[in-house]
Design an enzyme around this catalytic site. Sequence first.
Site, PDB file in Angstrom:
ATOM      1  N   TRP A 134      41.993  -3.092  82.352  1.00 47.57           N
ATOM      2  CA  TRP A 134      40.586  -3.169  81.966  1.00 47.57           C
ATOM      3  C   TRP A 134      39.799  -1.977  82.483  1.00 47.57           C
ATOM      4  CZ3 TRP A 134      36.413  -4.368  85.547  1.00 47.57           C
ATOM      5  CH2 TRP A 134      36.830  -4.436  86.884  1.00 47.57           C
ATOM      6  N   ASP A 135      40.342  -1.292  83.495  1.00 46.36           N
ATOM      7  CA  ASP A 135      39.659  -0.142  84.088  1.00 46.36           C
ATOM      8  C   ASP A 135      39.341   0.931  83.043  1.00 46.36           C
ATOM      9  OD1 ASP A 135      41.874  -1.402  85.579  1.00 46.36           O
ATOM     10  OD2 ASP A 135      40.954  -0.456  87.306  1.00 46.36           O
ATOM     11  N   GLU A 159      40.236  -9.461  92.762  1.00 47.52           N
ATOM     12  CA  GLU A 159      41.613  -9.956  92.774  1.00 47.52           C
ATOM     13  C   GLU A 159      41.948 -10.765  94.026  1.00 47.52           C
ATOM     14  OE1 GLU A 159      43.910  -6.474  92.039  1.00 47.52           O
ATOM     15  OE2 GLU A 159      43.075  -6.190  90.038  1.00 47.52           O
ATOM     16  N   LYS A 177      37.954  -8.326  97.358  1.00 45.41           N
ATOM     17  CA  LYS A 177      38.739  -7.094  97.340  1.00 45.41           C
ATOM     18  C   LYS A 177      37.932  -5.948  96.745  1.00 45.41           C
ATOM     19  CE  LYS A 177      42.879  -4.973  95.356  1.00 45.41           C
ATOM     20  NZ  LYS A 177      43.943  -5.085  94.339  1.00 45.41           N
ATOM     21  N   GLN A 178      37.332  -6.228  95.605  1.00 44.02           N
ATOM     22  CA  GLN A 178      36.585  -5.197  94.875  1.00 44.02           C
ATOM     23  C   GLN A 178      35.386  -5.861  94.211  1.00 44.02           C
ATOM     24  OE1 GLN A 178      40.248  -4.572  92.913  1.00 44.02           O
ATOM     25  NE2 GLN A 178      39.472  -5.125  90.902  1.00 44.02           N
TER      26      GLN A 178
END
Length: 649
Positions: A361-362, A488, A592-593
């Site tokens: 998806w990045d 994640e 995480k992000q």
Amino acid sequence: MITHPAFAVEPWSVRETSLDLDVLAQTESVFALANGHIGLRANLDEGEPFGLPGTYLNSFYEVRPLPHAESAYGLPESGQTVVNVTNGKIIRLLVDDEPFDVRYGRLLKHERVLDLRAGVLRREVEWTSPAGTGVRIRSTRLVSFVQRSAVAILYEVEPLEGPLRVVVQSELVANEPGAREEADPRAAAVLESPLVSEEFLDRAARVLLVHSTRRSKLLMAAGMDHLIEGPDGTETAGESAPDVGRFTVASDLGVGERLRMVKFLAYGWSSQRSLPAVRDQVVAALTEARHTGWEGLLEGQRAYLDEFWENADIELEGDTELQQAVRFALFHTLQAGARAEQRAIAAKGLTGPGYDGHTFWDTERFVLPLLTYVAPRAAADALRWRHATLDLARDRARELGLRGAAFPWRTIRGQECSGYWPAGTAAFHINADIADAVARYQAATEDDDFECEVGLELLVETARLWRSLGHHDPQGQFRIDGVTGPDEYSAIADNNVYTNLLAQRNLVAAADAVARHPRHAATLGADLEEAAAWRDAARDMVIPWDEALGVHPQSEGFTDHQIWDFEHTAPEQYPLLLHFPYFDLYRKQVVKQADLVLALHWRGDAFTDDEKARDFAYYEAITVRDSSLSACTQALIPAEVGHVELAYE
């Protein structure tokens, strides 16, 4: 690498002023060259030592089994891994009787410069052999943006003090060893000798090798050709074998004399065309590169980048380090997608095999917004690639009992390659990221042909996915339960805010597109009645809110979880995914992000300024940044809400 003393801070280049073998693998990525079709890791010309050898063709992959501890319905059975293809970078040098190797003798000077305006990697070395013979070597490497299949290397050798006997060996090498097995899940699978020789030949200064992959049955060819300038008596010879081609030059150099070699490389591959067709494509590309010549390729590269920088450059005053960083990032993003031309843009671009060369998806979330504004054709091509995989995405949706298209979490060709479904299949937000990229491109370019041929169908099929994945509850709210958002360290949650807000935008964008193009929509079976159902779902979308804390929970119930014990987590235990089970991460408040903060960024219209400030403060405290995806978003949001120093940090 940012603080390494060998790297100088310059506004238009990245310069390495000495060689540190301990960070060789990192420098091979920093100095990598690519054009979206071909990628070369910045291995030393002589091939050794290396951190990780690598030459890549976009979407050229091998299939491998994807084992599962326990089988279950809907799990993918095979994976795809990018292949390190035939290496044409190698140019070995024999000085009198000694092979040039930086680990032996004395390295008097070693400098590499990535020139962001010229689009080349330059290297200059001065070396004294163990026998005391001094030599200067200069090389310049180029992956052409203009001629998609072409690479060129200028290699020059001259004595430092006395006369030299030199032998230069220019090589093509397939199935080179070098990759190591790693426990890190972000590393690539190791493929042993994935290429099977189909044909090899040499004639004069030209060598061609043709290979296929054992399982995916993809066909590729690599070729090299040479121009030599040297003193009288310079001799050459060529040879080839199944996995190696070699062109050798021998010369005696007096003081003030120089051996100059221009090496042209060309690559091509196909899943459908015949061996003669692929081979002849490479021959034609070599011929065109040689016809253009070294100077012509340099001029074309500079002209291409002059136009790019005129559109893309961001000038900063007062911070040369940031200026260099911004231009470096722009350059590498261009390298990742400029000539991908309806193939995927991988998470590592073409700089290395990390994440098996998969696209995630990045691409749509972080890469295409930039390319939409500075290289719109590349953005359109990336979306055309997604469109080309729609049938596979529809098949996957049907397998999951859903309508529309379920795009894969990670893939090269279009099939799902994630063996861990909570972080793969359940991360449906990739559909909304793709739709968001479509809407952004269309708004920026007003490309009606693209919308009718590609954009409309992508919006319709992603909207259908959300309408069937979610449901209206007894209170009339539209819920999307049991999904994984961008973070994640959380999985299988109800009403993830990022997912719901981007799905909401997806549904509205699809309904608007159907209204703009009812005739084209009809060919897809979409009409205003279906579009009205999408608008209803968007209007009724659940966006969780924690009244007690006065913040948005990342997903329903997230702020009720126990907060991670940061105080007793040692520095060496980061990244957490390598030291703690996902079970423990999933049930704690640790990020995480950016997830909720990413929603503040991409759906800023859905939040007040006060909500942004409070939400950011809450999630900043529990985000560990085990992914580099956090940094950009966690700079933008504090800048927006007034914390400028924090944004700069």
